[in-house]
Design a protein around this motif. Sequence first.
Motif, PDB file in Angstrom:
ATOM      1  N   VAL A  86       0.823  -1.205   0.000  1.00  0.00           N
ATOM      2  CA  VAL A  86       0.000   0.000   0.000  1.00  0.00           C
ATOM      3  C   VAL A  86       0.863   1.263   0.000  1.00  0.00           C
ATOM      4  N   ALA A  89       2.336   1.703  -3.372  1.00  0.00           N
ATOM      5  CA  ALA A  89       1.364   2.073  -4.394  1.00  0.00           C
ATOM      6  C   ALA A  89       1.334   3.586  -4.635  1.00  0.00           C
ATOM      7  N   ARG A  90       1.571   4.367  -3.577  1.00  0.00           N
ATOM      8  CA  ARG A  90       1.563   5.826  -3.734  1.00  0.00           C
ATOM      9  C   ARG A  90       2.714   6.318  -4.593  1.00  0.00           C
ATOM     10  N   ASP A 110     -14.910  11.342 -13.882  1.00  0.00           N
ATOM     11  CA  ASP A 110     -15.257  10.707 -12.608  1.00  0.00           C
ATOM     12  C   ASP A 110     -14.238   9.653 -12.207  1.00  0.00           C
ATOM     13  N   ALA A 113     -11.528  11.480 -10.676  1.00  0.00           N
ATOM     14  CA  ALA A 113     -11.915  11.966  -9.346  1.00  0.00           C
ATOM     15  C   ALA A 113     -11.808  10.847  -8.313  1.00  0.00           C
ATOM     16  N   LEU A 114     -12.211   9.637  -8.709  1.00  0.00           N
ATOM     17  CA  LEU A 114     -12.095   8.492  -7.793  1.00  0.00           C
ATOM     18  C   LEU A 114     -10.632   8.260  -7.424  1.00  0.00           C
ATOM     19  N   LEU A 115      -9.759   8.375  -8.422  1.00  0.00           N
ATOM     20  CA  LEU A 115      -8.344   8.147  -8.157  1.00  0.00           C
ATOM     21  C   LEU A 115      -7.776   9.225  -7.248  1.00  0.00           C
ATOM     22  N   LYS A 117      -9.321  10.587  -4.827  1.00  0.00           N
ATOM     23  CA  LYS A 117      -9.694  10.183  -3.470  1.00  0.00           C
ATOM     24  C   LYS A 117      -8.820   9.027  -2.996  1.00  0.00           C
ATOM     25  N   MET A 118      -8.592   8.051  -3.897  1.00  0.00           N
ATOM     26  CA  MET A 118      -7.821   6.875  -3.478  1.00  0.00           C
ATOM     27  C   MET A 118      -6.391   7.245  -3.106  1.00  0.00           C
ATOM     28  N   TYR A 119      -5.786   8.094  -3.910  1.00  0.00           N
ATOM     29  CA  TYR A 119      -4.390   8.465  -3.657  1.00  0.00           C
ATOM     30  C   TYR A 119      -4.283   9.660  -2.728  1.00  0.00           C
ATOM     31  N   ARG A 120      -5.432  10.228  -2.356  1.00  0.00           N
ATOM     32  CA  ARG A 120      -5.471  11.415  -1.513  1.00  0.00           C
ATOM     33  C   ARG A 120      -4.557  12.497  -2.070  1.00  0.00           C
TER      34      ARG A 120
END
Lengths: 318, 265, 274
Positions: A86, A89-90, A110, A113-115, A117-120
């Motif tokens: 994890v 992954a960043r 979209d 946008a999801l990504l 959020k996932m990667y902050r």
Amino acid sequence: MALIDVQDLERTFVVRRKVDGGRRRLRDEVRAVHDLTFSVEAGEMVGYIGPNGAGKSTTIKMLTGILVPTAGHLRVAGLDPSKDRVALARRIGVVFGQRTTLWWDLPLRDSFALLQKMYRIPTERYRANLERFVELLDLRDQLDTPVRQLSLGQRMRGDITAALLHDPEILYLDEPTIGLDVVSKGRLREFLRALNAERGTTLVLTTHDLQDIEALCDRVIVIDHGTAVFDGPLPALHAQGGSTRTLVVDLVDEAPAIEVPGAVVRRVEGPRQWLSFPTEASAAPIVAAVAASYDVADLSIQEPDIEEVIRDLYSRGA
Amino acid sequence: MLYVAIATRAFRRYSTYRAATLAGVFTNSVFGVIYSFAYLALWDANPTAGGYDKVDAVTYVWLGQALLMTVALWGGGTTDDLAERIRSGDVAIDLYRPVGVIQWYLAADLGRAAYHLLTRGLAPTVVGAVLFQIAMPDSPAAALGFLVSVPLAVVVSFGLRFLVASTAFWLLDATGARTLSGALAIFFSGMALPLVLFPGWLGILAESLPWSAMIQVPNDIWLGRHTGVDLLGALAFQAGWAVVLLAACWLVLARATRKVVVQGG
Amino acid sequence: MADLATLVRPWHPLARYGEIARLWIRAEISYPASFAMLVVGSMLINALDFVGIAIMFSSIDQLGGFELREIALLYGATGIGIGVADTLIGSVERIGEYVRTGRLDQMLTKPVPLLVQVCSDRFTLRRLGRITQATVVLVWALPVVDWTPSRVGMALVMVLSSSALFFGLFVLFSCIQFWTTDANEFANAFTYGGNTLTQYPLTIFPRELAIALTVVLPIAFVNWYPCLYLLGRPDPFGLPEWLQFCSPLAAAVVVTAALLVWRTGVRHYTSTGS
């Protein structure tokens, strides 16, 4: 320390097969990767090539933490990929050419946008990156299109944007140009070169397209039967593999086999002739010699196909 | 014969999903056990409910589990392939084949149904027979009638599913319609509860709708509740709905073809 | 390392989950008409489910010693539980599909715990239909209980435990797909099967099964034991009364087991690549 450090990496799979018409089952151990050692420094662009089933994707899976190695030492950005998956992954971006990471039913925007959020990804950096990649990769008009309606090339550019939004140090690209037309391929390579130059992003690229390698990679690692059989600059690969390029000559009239220094005729078909010459040699003197002695209607150069280079390399080594 | 070949191929295709079949048999058996106890309790409280006795009721449960996948009550089967091909546009290829689209998919669906009857039909029934008392057909006529009734049930179900899949020609996505029709099928086929327990007008309505041809009618034939002329009447009821639904499929397909040909999809 | 962080700061993955789910909801309600149709459709489907049980009572007055409203209480509690679990983590059923299509590999390269990604993927509010219907049934059943403050508390505990138990069942039995990717139906026997089973009073089942559903696979804690307390009934099988307070414990055990099996499944996947 090297950004990617691989020492004596090994990965075996257990394959069960039936014998005697299914009455007995045998366990076979298949070594997908073995004795693999190489390292990649930050900022390098490395081509990782080999025939199908050679162990390319097994290696990439281990480098990204998807698959745990059976044995050996593996560090990426100082982390053990399968243990610190994890966290790693960043710092990496992955593009699997055949499979999209985007969401089929969502508009491109979209998915991005999801990504975020996932990667902050902080909003400001996200906006700036998105703006820049959308501009460079020419995706502005596609942002509101659902992914399933994108062309293959558009989707690939979308996937590459998706892999880069969080500013990864390493970008793994698995067959990024497969199925793309010549113009799209060219633009993509140009983009990747610029990315490497501007941000120092390390690139690890698996491909079947030798032109990808020529355009992008200073260094090539060839893997075959699970282990590296070559590691060095591309010209050295050609020299070692003894592969040849082909000059295709269309003469105005049929003629006997062309005789020029530095090239040999391989095939004649009516007014068209195929001349092969060493890959490291320049085509210019040969072309000039042909043009001086014959009436030429058209000329083209065919690059050696990667499989052929590796075949040559391997048959020599063996 | 072409249609036999299509059906055989479909049979083989489904037989490759072995883990899925095992998991399905297990799930059917679990539901069979739960419903058996529920019905036993119901017939404890009212031993003559709907004209069934306890053995009839439990037999009804396991026959229902056997037919659930065979008639693809929830949807699924080859009509799902059709919906997907409509969505992707590949259906144009089907439309230009020399074999009729309906015949093609029906043949494949019968092959699938045969596979599901032999695996997900038979296996849970054995489980049921071991755990509970199950009635066998009490006359050769009932057994024979059941064997005729099951394929008819599949055709009726196919007709409904084909119509649902065809909505994809206009709506692009048939999942909404599929879910809704699946729920109606569970309720009105007698799967959720035997239709003989439905009171008054609801019972009469439910028994005359096409869904009852999928579970209630074959089950009642097995249980020997239709005999003589009544048995032929029950089969005729199924056949009648089969013909009406296939005709509807044909009409809908003709319109859809015009739409695809004229508008290019 | 990541696991430890998850245990220490459980709100972290939950926050990711919330953010991802919110984006999916935004995408979903951008087509309000089709969204409304799907929710209404789902409510209708679930309504028919209870109508089936109600019709049973046109032939009988009681089932296993329970009248219709009491069964509605059981029905509502288990329905809300599976509805909430299905809404929150329903996508876990598709884990085999994710393995087959390579989607799981994609997810493994993202910095969000895998379970959070799998469960939030394609989050949809459509499943609210089931929760709504079950709530309506439960509310209709409320007058059958002689309400006291402690019973109100128990009702809340029941709904929460029921949701957690189904959460655990969904995850636990979906994990088999890490080993056999097309066995997704296996989980249905426990999730939807568990839901169907708990719609009826346990008295209709043999005593051995009731005990197995208490100590082996504690599905009875979804609604049976809390409902005995709410209805003020003694245990029909003569089992200890304190079991009626054990639903949170059962939920904790099942959820823990599910998370452990999940971790084993992910390990199996990353160590075999298949």
